[in-house]
Design a protein around this motif. Structure first.
Motif, PDB file in Angstrom:
ATOM      1  N   VAL A  29      30.765  24.230   6.553  1.00 12.58           N
ATOM      2  CA  VAL A  29      32.113  24.773   6.695  1.00 12.58           C
ATOM      3  C   VAL A  29      33.059  23.678   7.159  1.00 12.58           C
ATOM      4  O   VAL A  29      32.733  22.922   8.087  1.00 12.58           O
ATOM      5  N   TYR A  31      34.089  26.963   2.563  1.00 14.06           N
ATOM      6  CA  TYR A  31      32.650  27.135   2.746  1.00 14.06           C
ATOM      7  C   TYR A  31      31.944  26.741   1.462  1.00 14.06           C
ATOM      8  O   TYR A  31      32.265  27.238   0.383  1.00 14.06           O
ATOM      9  N   GLU A  53      32.290  26.547  -3.931  1.00 12.90           N
ATOM     10  CA  GLU A  53      33.113  26.428  -2.729  1.00 12.90           C
ATOM     11  C   GLU A  53      34.116  27.573  -2.671  1.00 12.90           C
ATOM     12  O   GLU A  53      34.812  27.855  -3.646  1.00 12.90           O
TER      13      GLU A  53
END
Length: 299
Positions: A236, A263, A270
């Motif tokens: 993250v 993330y 993503e």
């Protein structure tokens, strides 16, 4: 590390709080994006494709749909320093809202021996003003329908990045953006009041198709400063950035403040979630609060 993470979190909260405090009357919208990215030439070159969708009017109306492509190349790719050049093109379909323009009748007072004897209708430039006993009356209004406007947009940017430690990175981006606004035809109608000045009880006099929006070119210089932190133990990143845009061939000042997280899943997927406050003195662009959600597939 925990202290720095806390500081960055406080920065994100400050962006949101400051923007909200300054813009309680601003609009609210949602911003969605779908991207695909492919690395080439020893991972120095990146080809990207993107589709976007944005709403405004408190998410009730579509504001913009876009399709675009970009190509970037890392001129410098060191452990701490990086320099990237990027060129992109996008086509936008922008939904312009309906507009109403009220027009008026003007009357000047007529006096007889110093006493008011009545009124005479005059042109606007001869109106003495309501403060001098003149009367300004709403006569009707012109209504322009909503319409879609096409825009072509090109951008050339340079980004300098610095990574002093493993988890922290900073960036500075300078970009030149060119936009071509295509001329657009739409419908405009003239309505008159029914005598009591009530817009909801009206009579349509005529309807015509007019060239409402003329073609024009816009050139903007955009400067952005950003910071990003990679959270230890999980894939993250927390990020925040501020961007200022200045019109080069027209008068405009644009400000964007953004904060969010992304993330990464299995290194190829993503998901990004962010909050953005946007304000500018340009009638062609909306300003307000945005919640953004993006998905990127790296292939």
């Amino acid at each position: 590390m925990r202290t720095r993470t806390l500081l960055l979190s406080l920065l994100l909260a400050g962006l949101v709080g400051n923007a909200s405090a300054q813009s309680d009357d601003k609009d609210f919208g949602l911003d969605f994006s779908l991207k695909g990215q492919h690395k080439m030439l020893n991972k120095r070159m990146n080809l990207g494709l993107e589709a976007g969708f944005r709403t405004m009017d408190n998410t009730s109306k579509t504001d913009r749909v876009s399709l675009g492509a970009e190509l970037s190349y890392k001129l410098i790719n060191k452990k701490r320093w990086g320099l990237k050049v990027e060129a992109g093109y996008s086509h936008l379909w922008v939904n312009k809202p309906a507009e109403c323009e009220t027009h008026y009748d003007y009357y000047n007072p007529v006096y007889d021996d110093g006493e008011l004897d009545g009124y005479v209708e005059v042109e606007e430039e001869d109106f003495v003003g309501e403060d001098n006993d003149g009367i300004k009356e709403a006569d009707g209004y012109n209504r322009t329908s909503r319409f879609w406007q096409h825009r072509d947009r090109g951008i050339l940017s340079f980004q300098l990045s610095y990574k002093p430690k493993k988890r922290w990175s900073y960036s500075w981006t300078e970009a030149i953006q060119y936009s071509r606004y295509h001329h657009t035809y739409t419908n405009r109608e003239k309505w008159r009041y029914n005598g009591d000045g009530d817009l909801y009880q009206k009579k349509k006099e005529w309807s015509d198709t007019v060239k409402y929006s003329k073609a024009k070119d816009r050139l903007v210089l955009r400067s952005r400063l950003g910071v990003e932190y990679n959270v230890k133990g999980i894939p993250v990143n927390i990020f925040a950035n501020g961007e200022y845009g200045c019109g080069l061939n027209y008068k405009a000042n644009k400000l964007k403040l953004t904060g969010g997280v992304n993330y990464t899943i299995m290194k190829t997927h993503e998901i990004e979630l962010y909050y953005r406050f946007k304000t500018e003195d340009d009638d062609e662009e909306p300003d307000g609060h945005f919640i953004g959600l993006g998905y990127t597939f790296k292939f």
